[in-house]
Enzyme design. Structure first.
Site, PDB file in Angstrom:
ATOM      1  N   ASP A  30       0.849  -1.196   0.000  1.00  0.00           N
ATOM      2  CA  ASP A  30       0.000   0.000   0.000  1.00  0.00           C
ATOM      3  C   ASP A  30       0.883   1.244   0.000  1.00  0.00           C
ATOM      4  OD1 ASP A  30      -3.223   0.515   0.934  1.00  0.00           O
ATOM      5  OD2 ASP A  30      -1.812   2.193   1.093  1.00  0.00           O
ATOM      6  N   ASN A  87     -12.792  -3.397   2.347  1.00  0.00           N
ATOM      7  CA  ASN A  87     -13.789  -2.347   2.482  1.00  0.00           C
ATOM      8  C   ASN A  87     -14.740  -2.419   1.283  1.00  0.00           C
ATOM      9  OD1 ASN A  87     -12.508  -1.357   4.806  1.00  0.00           O
ATOM     10  ND2 ASN A  87     -11.072  -0.156   3.581  1.00  0.00           N
ATOM     11  N   GLY A  93     -15.703   2.610   3.363  1.00  0.00           N
ATOM     12  CA  GLY A  93     -14.306   3.040   3.350  1.00  0.00           C
ATOM     13  C   GLY A  93     -13.553   2.676   2.083  1.00  0.00           C
ATOM     14  N   SER A  95     -12.077   3.227  -1.420  1.00  0.00           N
ATOM     15  CA  SER A  95     -11.719   4.401  -2.232  1.00  0.00           C
ATOM     16  C   SER A  95     -11.237   4.019  -3.617  1.00  0.00           C
ATOM     17  CB  SER A  95     -10.646   5.241  -1.519  1.00  0.00           C
ATOM     18  OG  SER A  95      -9.477   4.478  -1.318  1.00  0.00           O
ATOM     19  N   HIS A 100      -9.911  -5.391  -3.285  1.00  0.00           N
ATOM     20  CA  HIS A 100      -8.591  -5.666  -2.732  1.00  0.00           C
ATOM     21  C   HIS A 100      -8.732  -6.067  -1.284  1.00  0.00           C
ATOM     22  CE1 HIS A 100      -9.617  -1.386  -2.721  1.00  0.00           C
ATOM     23  NE2 HIS A 100      -9.088  -1.336  -1.511  1.00  0.00           N
ATOM     24  N   LEU A 101      -7.942  -7.059  -0.917  1.00  0.00           N
ATOM     25  CA  LEU A 101      -7.820  -7.451   0.487  1.00  0.00           C
ATOM     26  C   LEU A 101      -6.663  -6.668   1.062  1.00  0.00           C
ATOM     27  CD1 LEU A 101      -7.841 -11.355   0.803  1.00  0.00           C
ATOM     28  CD2 LEU A 101      -9.421  -9.743   1.883  1.00  0.00           C
TER      29      LEU A 101
HETATM   30  P1  AMP Z   1      -9.643   1.247   0.111  1.00  0.00           P
HETATM   31  O1  AMP Z   1      -9.818   2.591   0.791  1.00  0.00           O
HETATM   32  O2  AMP Z   1     -10.080   0.077   0.945  1.00  0.00           O
HETATM   33  O3  AMP Z   1     -10.296   1.258  -1.254  1.00  0.00           O
HETATM   34  O4  AMP Z   1      -8.098   1.043  -0.090  1.00  0.00           O
HETATM   35  C1  AMP Z   1      -7.408   1.600  -1.152  1.00  0.00           C
HETATM   36  C2  AMP Z   1      -5.967   1.597  -0.773  1.00  0.00           C
HETATM   37  O5  AMP Z   1      -5.208   1.800  -1.940  1.00  0.00           O
HETATM   38  C3  AMP Z   1      -5.577   2.706   0.215  1.00  0.00           C
HETATM   39  O6  AMP Z   1      -5.060   2.108   1.398  1.00  0.00           O
HETATM   40  C4  AMP Z   1      -4.523   3.492  -0.543  1.00  0.00           C
HETATM   41  O7  AMP Z   1      -3.477   3.946   0.275  1.00  0.00           O
HETATM   42  C5  AMP Z   1      -4.044   2.495  -1.579  1.00  0.00           C
HETATM   43  N1  AMP Z   1      -3.488   3.045  -2.803  1.00  0.00           N
HETATM   44  C6  AMP Z   1      -3.974   4.049  -3.543  1.00  0.00           C
HETATM   45  N2  AMP Z   1      -3.196   4.254  -4.625  1.00  0.00           N
HETATM   46  C7  AMP Z   1      -2.200   3.335  -4.556  1.00  0.00           C
HETATM   47  C8  AMP Z   1      -1.074   3.025  -5.382  1.00  0.00           C
HETATM   48  N3  AMP Z   1      -0.817   3.702  -6.514  1.00  0.00           N
HETATM   49  N4  AMP Z   1      -0.258   2.015  -5.009  1.00  0.00           N
HETATM   50  C9  AMP Z   1      -0.496   1.330  -3.874  1.00  0.00           C
HETATM   51  N5  AMP Z   1      -1.545   1.567  -3.056  1.00  0.00           N
HETATM   52  C10 AMP Z   1      -2.384   2.564  -3.396  1.00  0.00           C
END
Ligand code: AMP
Length: 114
Positions: A30, A87, A93, A95, A100-101
């Site tokens: 992440d 999420n 939550g 985004s 993704h896990l």
């Molecule tokens: P969620 O909020 O559950 O959708 O998690 C999305 C995750 O993706 C967040 O923890 C972000 O920090 C991570 N994220 C966003 N862009 C990237 C990226 N380019 N590479 C790795 N992780 C990312």
């Protein structure tokens, strides 16, 4: 999906710190870790949310958990415990709309999350 960030990582169009991969799943760190280990495990196939998983995806979903196990082994988290969380939807939550896990570990984790 051309505008999907995680599809771009799958296709190596944008960089990621890849931990390991299998035929249908990919694990990478992440970009904003919330713990010493914070790895995302994604299907290579685009699935927007957990609500969009269909019966034909059952093998892919199994593979996500198997790859998460490999991450946990690589990171040395088997005996310490860790968290696997997905999420779902903006209210949950989420985004990035490619499932993704989150594999989170390396520190003590409290419950419930915020
Ligand atoms: P969620 O909020 O559950 O959708 O998690 C999305 C995750 O993706 C967040 O923890 C972000 O920090 C991570 N994220 C966003 N862009 C990237 C990226 N380019 N590479 C790795 N992780 C990312």
């Amino acid at each position: 999906m051309p505008d999907c960030l995680f599809c771009k990582i799958v296709h190596r169009e944008i960089p990621a710190d890849i931990v390991c991969e299998s035929e249908h799943a990919l694990a990478f760190r992440d970009i904003s870790p919330v713990a010493p280990t914070h790895v995302l495990v994604i299907p290579k196939k685009h699935i927007a949310t957990a609500n969009d998983i269909s019966p034909e995806d059952k093998d892919v979903i199994g593979e996500l958990y198997l790859l998460a196990q490999k991450v946990i082994e690589i990171e040395g988290l088997i005996s310490s415990g860790h968290r696997l969380v997905m999420n779902v939807g903006a209210g949950g939550g989420q985004s990035v709309f490619h499932i993704h896990l989150h594999v989170i570990g390396g520190r003590s984790l409290s419950w419930p999350p915020g």
